[in-house]
Enzyme design. Structure first.
Site, PDB file in Angstrom:
ATOM      1  CG  ASP A 163     -57.774   4.107  28.892  1.00 41.18           C
ATOM      2  OD1 ASP A 163     -59.163   4.260  28.813  1.00 41.18           O
ATOM      3  OD2 ASP A 163     -58.531   2.879  29.454  1.00 41.18           O
TER       4      ASP A 163
ATOM      5  CG  ASP B 173     -57.928  -0.042  27.347  1.00 43.27           C
ATOM      6  OD1 ASP B 173     -59.003   1.638  26.497  1.00 43.27           O
ATOM      7  OD2 ASP B 173     -58.731  -0.993  27.455  1.00 43.27           O
ATOM      8  CB  ILE B 174     -53.780   0.062  30.660  1.00 42.61           C
ATOM      9  CG1 ILE B 174     -53.055   1.337  30.354  1.00 42.61           C
ATOM     10  CG2 ILE B 174     -53.288  -0.042  32.109  1.00 42.61           C
ATOM     11  CD1 ILE B 174     -52.189   0.387  29.370  1.00 42.61           C
ATOM     12  CE  LYS B 175     -59.739  -3.770  27.996  1.00 38.71           C
ATOM     13  NZ  LYS B 175     -61.249  -3.361  28.023  1.00 38.71           N
TER      14      LYS B 175
END
Length: 294
Positions: free
Chosen positions: A114, A140-142
């Site tokens: 992202d 990346d953001i989870k």
């Protein structure tokens, strides 16, 4: 333009790739350096991140009639999809905060995590013994809640790099297939990200894979008549570069359960099937690869 720089990039790429295969400890040092930087940003700015994250709950009357679509397998409807909350209040904030102290560049790249940006620093020049001043961070953001806060994360082929073989200047870089091993089943995995990028100005940028997991409460599960999904904690995870995974020291061979089957069925295009990355094994590789802040 696609072919204009190939003959220049090709030898520089392979020289850099050979260098990091032979000096894989430098890649590990780079990953440790970047992980410490991300962790310090999260730790020092946690209060701001928590405040902005929780604002989404307070703003409920403005979006409640138009909630995000449910995602995942068989949702029961009491959990609001919170993916974008984490992406905006945590993910985009991290690169902005880093840029207050370091030079970053958000160069164009059509695939990856992202958030993807170049980070430049003198520390990188020192770690790589003068080879380069930058790394290419894929962040990346989870976002997860209490029902999916497992000791692993699911990653797509576009969030992981491979061995990065580029054998002729007029061909393209291609990663070898790797394997995800589970207790009952296994499947192929097709990493899609290059372990190294050579920029048009000749700068070399090894790829760093960082995953940040904002973990939220569901107040309805812990308190009667309360609603909301405030921030509980933030996890920071560093997955090794593809050269470390597949070449030297070849973590996927040393730890065959590091990647294990994801949640996609066999009907999906095999090149797009995801895998799970085990945090337990990441901690065995290096305790610093998984951290938590609250």
């Amino acid at each position: 333009m696609f072919d204009e720089k190939r003959k220049i990039l090709f030898p520089k790429y392979n020289t850099a790739r050979d260098y990091f295969i032979q000096n894989s400890d430098l890649l590990i040092q780079l990953e440790y350096y970047v992980t410490c930087l991300i962790n310090s940003i999260i730790s020092e700015n946690y209060v701001e991140m928590e405040r902005d994250y929780n604002e989404a709950t307070y703003l409920n009357p403005f979006w409640a009639n138009y909630p995000p679509d449910d995602r995942g397998r068989a949702p029961i409807g009491d959990q609001i999809p919170w993916i974008e909350v984490g992406e905006h209040s945590v993910g985009h904030k991290i690169s902005r905060l880093i840029s207050q102290h370091y030079r970053i560049a958000k160069v164009g790249l059509p695939s990856g995590a992202d958030n993807r940006f170049l980070l430049y620093s003198d520390e990188i020049l020192s770690i790589t013994k003068g080879l380069t001043t930058c790394v290419f961070i894929h962040l990346d953001i989870k976002s997860v809640g209490p029902r999916d806060n497992f000791d692993h994360t699911v990653v797509s082929p576009y969030q992981i790099s491979g061995d990065g073989i580029w054998n002729r200047w007029n061909n393209n870089m291609e990663n070898s297939i790797v394997h995800a091993f589970g207790r009952r089943t296994s499947h192929n995995f097709y990493p899609a990200i290059s372990p190294i990028y050579v920029l048009s100005d000749g700068e070399i940028a090894p790829t760093m894979h960082l995953f940040v997991k904002p973990v939220y409460h569901m107040l309805s599960l812990v308190a009667d008549h309360k609603r909301g999904q405030p921030l509980e904690s933030i996890k920071s995870i560093c997955v090794p570069n593809g050269i470390l995974l597949t070449c030297n020291p070849n973590y996927l061979q040393i730890y065959p359960g590091l990647f294990f089957p994801g949640k996609d069925d066999k009907k999906k295009d095999p090149r797009k099937i995801r895998v799970r990355v085990s945090f337990e094994i990441l901690r065995k590789i290096g305790k610093w690869r998984v951290s938590q802040f609250s």
